[in-house]
Design a protein around this motif. Sequence first.
Motif, short mmCIF file in Angstrom:
data_model
loop_
_atom_site.label_atom_id
_atom_site.label_comp_id
_atom_site.label_asym_id
_atom_site.label_seq_id
_atom_site.Cartn_x
_atom_site.Cartn_y
_atom_site.Cartn_z
N VAL A 225 44.19 23.24 28.54
CA VAL A 225 43.64 24.50 29.02
C VAL A 225 43.87 25.59 27.99
N VAL A 226 42.80 26.26 27.57
CA VAL A 226 42.92 27.36 26.63
C VAL A 226 42.67 28.71 27.31
N LYS A 227 42.08 28.70 28.49
CA LYS A 227 41.90 29.90 29.29
C LYS A 227 41.64 29.49 30.73
N ALA A 228 42.19 30.25 31.67
CA ALA A 228 42.01 29.93 33.08
C ALA A 228 41.75 31.21 33.86
N THR A 229 41.07 31.07 34.99
CA THR A 229 40.84 32.20 35.88
C THR A 229 40.63 31.67 37.29
N VAL A 230 40.26 32.55 38.20
CA VAL A 230 39.99 32.17 39.58
C VAL A 230 38.70 32.85 40.01
N ALA A 231 37.84 32.12 40.71
CA ALA A 231 36.57 32.69 41.16
C ALA A 231 36.81 33.76 42.22
N ASP A 232 35.96 34.80 42.20
CA ASP A 232 36.12 35.87 43.18
C ASP A 232 35.51 35.47 44.52
N ALA A 233 35.43 36.44 45.44
CA ALA A 233 34.97 36.14 46.80
C ALA A 233 33.54 35.63 46.83
N ASN A 234 32.75 35.93 45.81
CA ASN A 234 31.37 35.47 45.74
C ASN A 234 31.18 34.28 44.82
N GLY A 235 32.29 33.72 44.33
CA GLY A 235 32.21 32.55 43.46
C GLY A 235 31.98 32.86 42.00
N ASN A 236 31.97 34.15 41.64
CA ASN A 236 31.79 34.53 40.23
C ASN A 236 33.07 34.30 39.45
N PHE A 237 32.94 33.84 38.21
CA PHE A 237 34.11 33.69 37.37
C PHE A 237 33.76 34.03 35.93
N LYS A 238 34.78 34.49 35.20
CA LYS A 238 34.62 34.84 33.79
C LYS A 238 35.86 34.36 33.04
N LEU A 239 35.64 33.54 32.03
CA LEU A 239 36.71 33.03 31.18
C LEU A 239 36.66 33.80 29.86
N SER A 240 37.62 34.73 29.69
CA SER A 240 37.62 35.58 28.50
C SER A 240 38.99 36.21 28.34
N PRO A 241 39.53 36.30 27.10
CA PRO A 241 38.92 35.82 25.86
C PRO A 241 39.23 34.34 25.61
#
Length: 402
Positions: A225-241
Amino acid sequence: MSALSFTSAPVRILALSGALALAACGGGGGGGDGSGGQGTLQVSMTDAPSCGYDHVFVTVNQVRVHSSADADVNASGWVNVDVVPARKIDLLSLTNGVLTTLGQTALPAGSYQQVRLVLDANRGGGANALANSVVPTGGTEQSLDTPSAVQSGIKIIRPFTVAGGTLTDLVLDFDACKSVVRRGNGTFGLKPVVTAVPTIVSGEVNGVVSGAPGARVYAERNGVVVKATVADANGNFKLSPIEQSSTAGPVDVVVVPGAANAKATGIVRSVPVVVGTPTAISTAAAPMTLPASTYRRVSGTVAPASAEATLRALQLANGGTFEIAATAAASDTGAYSMFVTEPALPVAAPMIGTYQAALPIPLQPNGTAAGKYSVQATSATGAVQTQPADVSNTDALVNFSF
């Protein structure tokens, strides 16, 4: 006292929320590589998702940088950014590429090799005694014990360059899921997993997963894993940077919806990372749609407990290796579980596709991988053991002995 050292690349560091007022001060002789001139370093923070916690708090009082990877805490040449007063911050308040600027300082232009993040220690008594703490999901705030070396700074080896007359952005990222250790006696310890990425060489991958709020989303290279996040209430996610370079290559994006959403894993392979240009793997008009899945748990014990192992659940599919979940063994008993609050591993076959610009990206099930995982244990000394785990019909018990 010695500092905690992290030398693997890419680098992992800490995510802090809220704007911090930072006062910069020289650390005894300046840094850089003697190239001359002054540049400006701006430090920001972001966060990776945590598993099983509503809040993870740390109190930061300083960020330090040095031109030498080998410099100790008392060496000359440190450039310090002080957090005055020290600030207690919830690491889990930043996800999906949100950055919090900590501050900036002028420093000699040149190459830098080392960053240290300095935390306050917990103090006995009083309402403000818990400088560092956690709130388990559905629970109350409890102390997060930090190693004594934290007071000298969490050491991150991460080369970056500050050019004369320019602003250099450095983003610090903390993986709370891998950093918080649940002990068998009910207490919690910090085993920091921290990285740093210069934004000048970073890009973004984003997307939307249907019906999976809170899904864990990972950008991975070769199963790391080089970057991780969690999807918001609407399923949107952004992996940055996400760091981009001629040698780093594309990433595999792994979406694990979680037991609460009861959906299978989705994987998009060979996603390009382009500096300054976001790459979308799905959108609200063409979301990633995943079939139903039950979830099960892998747990066990690592002996001896002093091995202080980190454990990863890996899935082999379509010629690739993908991290699906990770945790740390308890430092007093060696026990571990993926996860404590809910099972972490989907039973259904992972849905896999290869990146294409035209959306939606077709995903196909890999039936031979359904319910089958490998659990990899890595001790504090770097020793690695791997064992199979099959959760097709029941939870799996996997023990290790170093």
